[in-house]
Design a protein around this motif. Structure first.
Motif, short mmCIF file in Angstrom:
data_model
loop_
_atom_site.label_atom_id
_atom_site.label_comp_id
_atom_site.label_asym_id
_atom_site.label_seq_id
_atom_site.Cartn_x
_atom_site.Cartn_y
_atom_site.Cartn_z
N ASP A 14 0.84 -1.19 0.00
CA ASP A 14 0.00 0.00 0.00
C ASP A 14 0.88 1.24 0.00
OD1 ASP A 14 -2.34 1.50 0.13
OD2 ASP A 14 -2.34 1.51 2.33
N PRO A 15 1.43 1.59 -1.17
CA PRO A 15 1.22 1.02 -2.49
C PRO A 15 2.27 -0.04 -2.85
CG PRO A 15 2.45 3.04 -2.72
CD PRO A 15 2.19 2.85 -1.24
N TRP A 47 -4.10 3.42 2.35
CA TRP A 47 -4.06 4.53 1.42
C TRP A 47 -4.84 4.17 0.16
CZ3 TRP A 47 -1.01 5.14 -3.27
CH2 TRP A 47 -1.06 6.44 -3.78
N GLN A 48 -4.63 2.94 -0.35
CA GLN A 48 -5.35 2.45 -1.51
C GLN A 48 -6.32 1.36 -1.06
OE1 GLN A 48 -1.97 1.04 -3.87
NE2 GLN A 48 -2.47 2.58 -5.40
N PRO A 49 -7.55 1.37 -1.57
CA PRO A 49 -8.48 0.29 -1.25
C PRO A 49 -7.92 -1.06 -1.73
CG PRO A 49 -9.63 2.08 -2.38
CD PRO A 49 -8.15 2.37 -2.45
N GLU A 51 -9.25 -3.50 -3.33
CA GLU A 51 -9.62 -3.82 -4.71
C GLU A 51 -8.70 -3.13 -5.70
OE1 GLU A 51 -11.74 -2.56 -2.39
OE2 GLU A 51 -12.72 -4.47 -1.90
N GLN A 52 -8.27 -1.90 -5.38
CA GLN A 52 -7.37 -1.16 -6.25
C GLN A 52 -5.98 -1.81 -6.26
OE1 GLN A 52 -7.32 3.03 -5.43
NE2 GLN A 52 -5.70 3.45 -6.87
N ARG A 53 -5.51 -2.26 -5.09
CA ARG A 53 -4.20 -2.92 -5.04
C ARG A 53 -4.23 -4.23 -5.82
NH1 ARG A 53 -3.34 -3.08 1.22
NH2 ARG A 53 -5.53 -2.46 1.27
N ALA A 55 -6.25 -5.00 -8.35
CA ALA A 55 -6.36 -4.67 -9.78
C ALA A 55 -5.01 -4.24 -10.35
CB ALA A 55 -7.41 -3.58 -9.98
N LEU A 56 -4.26 -3.44 -9.60
CA LEU A 56 -2.95 -2.99 -10.06
C LEU A 56 -2.01 -4.17 -10.26
CD1 LEU A 56 -0.86 -0.74 -10.68
CD2 LEU A 56 -0.35 -0.73 -8.24
N GLU A 58 -2.82 -7.34 -10.70
CA GLU A 58 -3.30 -8.18 -11.81
C GLU A 58 -2.91 -7.57 -13.15
OE1 GLU A 58 -7.46 -8.51 -10.84
OE2 GLU A 58 -7.13 -10.37 -9.72
N LYS A 59 -2.94 -6.24 -13.24
CA LYS A 59 -2.54 -5.58 -14.49
C LYS A 59 -1.04 -5.71 -14.73
CE LYS A 59 -2.80 -1.16 -16.89
NZ LYS A 59 -3.29 0.22 -16.87
#
Length: 116
Positions: A14-15, A47-49, A51-53, A55-56, A58-59
């Protein structure tokens, strides 16, 4: 058929940083695969939800089948009989975990790269 060497890289991510990616990239030189396990701590406000971590990650690793993304809460020690036989990371506490019990776990600690 030989057993695959799968490592567990646990953290809050995170991140997820360039330094984390460096550890994963170097870990793939030693292991057949790495599970990036994102820790969930309800006592902390990230800091980041989550789901956002996810998704990042996985991308970033969409084209690399050797990388799996998972989540965990509580201790990051893999359960007995799990496929994870090694910890991979860039911090010192992992060897302490190995000595604190009869865990069939190995560790690989990567010092920070001088590039970052």
């Amino acid at each position: 058929m030989t057993q695959q060497r799968i490592a567990l890289f646990a953290g809050s991510f995170d991140p997820f940083t360039i330094g984390h990616k460096s550890i994963v990239d170097r870990g793939l030189q030693l292991f057949d695969g790495i599970v990036i396990a994102i820790g969930i701590n309800p006592a902390k406000k990230p800091w980041q939800p989550l789901e956002q971590r996810i998704a990042l990650l996985e991308k970033i690793y969409a084209d690399d089948s050797r990388i799996k993304i998972a989540t965990f809460s509580g201790l990051s020690m893999p359960p007995a009989g799990s496929e994870h036989h090694s910890f991979c990371g860039g911090c010192a506490p992992w060897p302490i975990l190995n000595m604190s019990g009869n865990w069939p776990i190995s560790t690989a600690t990567f010092p920070a790269s001088n590039l970052f």
